[in-house]
Design an enzyme around this catalytic site. Structure first.
Site, PDB file in Angstrom:
ATOM      1  N   PHE A 195     -57.557 -13.624 -50.132  1.00  0.00           N
ATOM      2  CA  PHE A 195     -56.898 -12.319 -50.091  1.00  0.00           C
ATOM      3  C   PHE A 195     -57.676 -11.368 -49.183  1.00  0.00           C
ATOM      4  CE2 PHE A 195     -55.992 -14.017 -54.350  1.00  0.00           C
ATOM      5  CZ  PHE A 195     -54.612 -13.853 -54.431  1.00  0.00           C
ATOM      6  N   ASP A 196     -56.945 -10.589 -48.398  1.00  0.00           N
ATOM      7  CA  ASP A 196     -57.516  -9.409 -47.764  1.00  0.00           C
ATOM      8  C   ASP A 196     -57.679  -8.358 -48.860  1.00  0.00           C
ATOM      9  OD1 ASP A 196     -58.295  -7.480 -45.878  1.00  0.00           O
ATOM     10  OD2 ASP A 196     -56.227  -6.844 -45.572  1.00  0.00           O
ATOM     11  N   GLY A 197     -58.408  -7.273 -48.571  1.00  0.00           N
ATOM     12  CA  GLY A 197     -58.630  -6.241 -49.570  1.00  0.00           C
ATOM     13  C   GLY A 197     -57.640  -5.099 -49.510  1.00  0.00           C
TER      14      GLY A 197
ATOM     15  N   ASP B   9     -52.446  -8.033 -44.367  1.00  0.00           N
ATOM     16  CA  ASP B   9     -51.422  -7.113 -43.865  1.00  0.00           C
ATOM     17  C   ASP B   9     -51.563  -6.856 -42.386  1.00  0.00           C
ATOM     18  OD1 ASP B   9     -52.667  -3.800 -43.994  1.00  0.00           O
ATOM     19  OD2 ASP B   9     -53.853  -5.596 -44.335  1.00  0.00           O
TER      20      ASP B   9
ATOM     21  N   PHE C  48     -53.614 -14.361 -47.313  1.00  0.00           N
ATOM     22  CA  PHE C  48     -52.759 -13.178 -47.345  1.00  0.00           C
ATOM     23  C   PHE C  48     -53.448 -12.012 -46.645  1.00  0.00           C
ATOM     24  CE2 PHE C  48     -51.537 -15.530 -51.230  1.00  0.00           C
ATOM     25  CZ  PHE C  48     -50.154 -15.603 -51.055  1.00  0.00           C
TER      26      PHE C  48
END
Length: 315
Positions: free
Chosen positions: A178-180, A293, A291
């Site tokens: 995961f990105d943060g 954005d 993942f």
């Protein structure tokens, strides 16, 4: 409960309890390579597409970007049930298609060919698909269509856009990165950075260090995944989770760590890249899905063969 135009239930598989399962819905173009067929549909129409699929119904489709992720999820279910045969907190996989059931026979046959444990094949119209996701308690929706992903995100469903690519991922354990910001966490600090600059963003983070960040679009999925992970010791867990963020560790990373603690969300490893590219570390982790954005991060991951899922913040 809202239903598909038609639902084909896999009677060879024990159906999961939707109130307790971690339900993942994946579209046919996300789990299988259907780019040529999709092009045929766009250029020649639905009838020609259906004829093509029916003529090739016994020819298995090639795996798509989310294929290895679904296989790894299946392995987690196996390990959970080995530990506790009565456990109900399992992954439940639904496959969604906007096509007719007649053209979907090839999809079902392909799943059987690869031994994928898909509980339901749902043939939905575009206007019905979002209601179906909500009514079936879907915690993660993977699609190759941006409109579908944005519609799901607007309705509070964790969702990501999958890009078609060749995937090289280890079979086990399940590895999720995961990105943060704007992913697990809200985009509050990103907005300050964009509007006021880096210095103000750092000052804001330091001032708010002991205040947990807001929830991002994939927090609910990550929390349920973390709950399943806690069923095992770290050494024997079939699930590994990672945080790979562009934040630096020494000035704005502390709040991220404290937020995870407050949430009770454990990750196996956290990498604070301080703005550096993520491709190299992702290539070492070899996740089943990443993942983020940021499209530049997604492209960098794809360049090193990492299956990537974009969570657009600009829907």
């Amino acid at each position: 409960m809202a239903d598909c135009k038609r639902t084909i239930i896999n009677t060879d598989l024990k159906q999961k309890d939707l109130s307790e399962a971690l339900v993942i819905a994946v579209t046919t173009r996300a789990i299988f390579s259907l780019e040529e067929e999709h092009k045929l549909h766009l250029e020649k129409g639905k009838e020609e597409y259906t004829r093509h699929q029916q003529a090739n119904q016994d020819k298995p489709l090639s795996p798509g970007t989310a294929f290895a992720f679904i296989q790894a999820v299946q392995h987690v279910n196996k390990k959970i049930l080995e530990s506790n045969p009565a456990e109900k907190d399992l992954f439940d996989i639904l496959v969604l298609s906007n096509s007719s059931p007649e053209s979907g026979v090839r999809i079902i046959n392909s799943a059987k060919h690869y031994g994928l444990e898909i509980s339901k094949f749902c043939f939905v119209s575009n206007e019905d698909s979002m209601q179906y996701l909500k009514s079936h308690g879907v915690k993660l929706f993977l699609s190759a269509d941006r409109t579908d992903v944005c519609n799901a995100l607007r309705r509070g469903i964790s969702a990501a856009l999958v890009f078609q690519q060749e995937v090289q991922a280890p079979s086990t354990p399940l590895r999720v990165v995961f990105d943060g910001d704007a992913m697990l966490f809200s985009n509050e600090t990103d907005l300050i950075f964009q509007e006021q600059g880096l210095e103000e963003a750092v000052q804001y983070e330091q001032t708010m260090e002991n205040v947990p960040m807001g929830e991002g679009p994939l927090k609910a999925f990550a929390m349920h995944l973390g709950k399943m992970r806690k069923k095992f010791s770290q050494e024997k867990s079939p699930i590994r989770t990672y945080l790979v963020t562009s934040r630096s560790g020494w000035d704005v990373g502390v709040r991220a760590i404290k937020t995870l603690w407050k949430w009770g969300l454990e990750v196996d490893e956290a990498f604070f890249m301080d703005g550096a590219t993520k491709g190299r570390i992702l290539a070492q982790i070899q996740p089943h899905i990443f993942f983020d954005d940021g499209l530049h991060n997604i492209q960098g991951a794809r360049n090193v063969g990492v299956p990537s899922a974009w969570v657009p913040s600009c829907c």
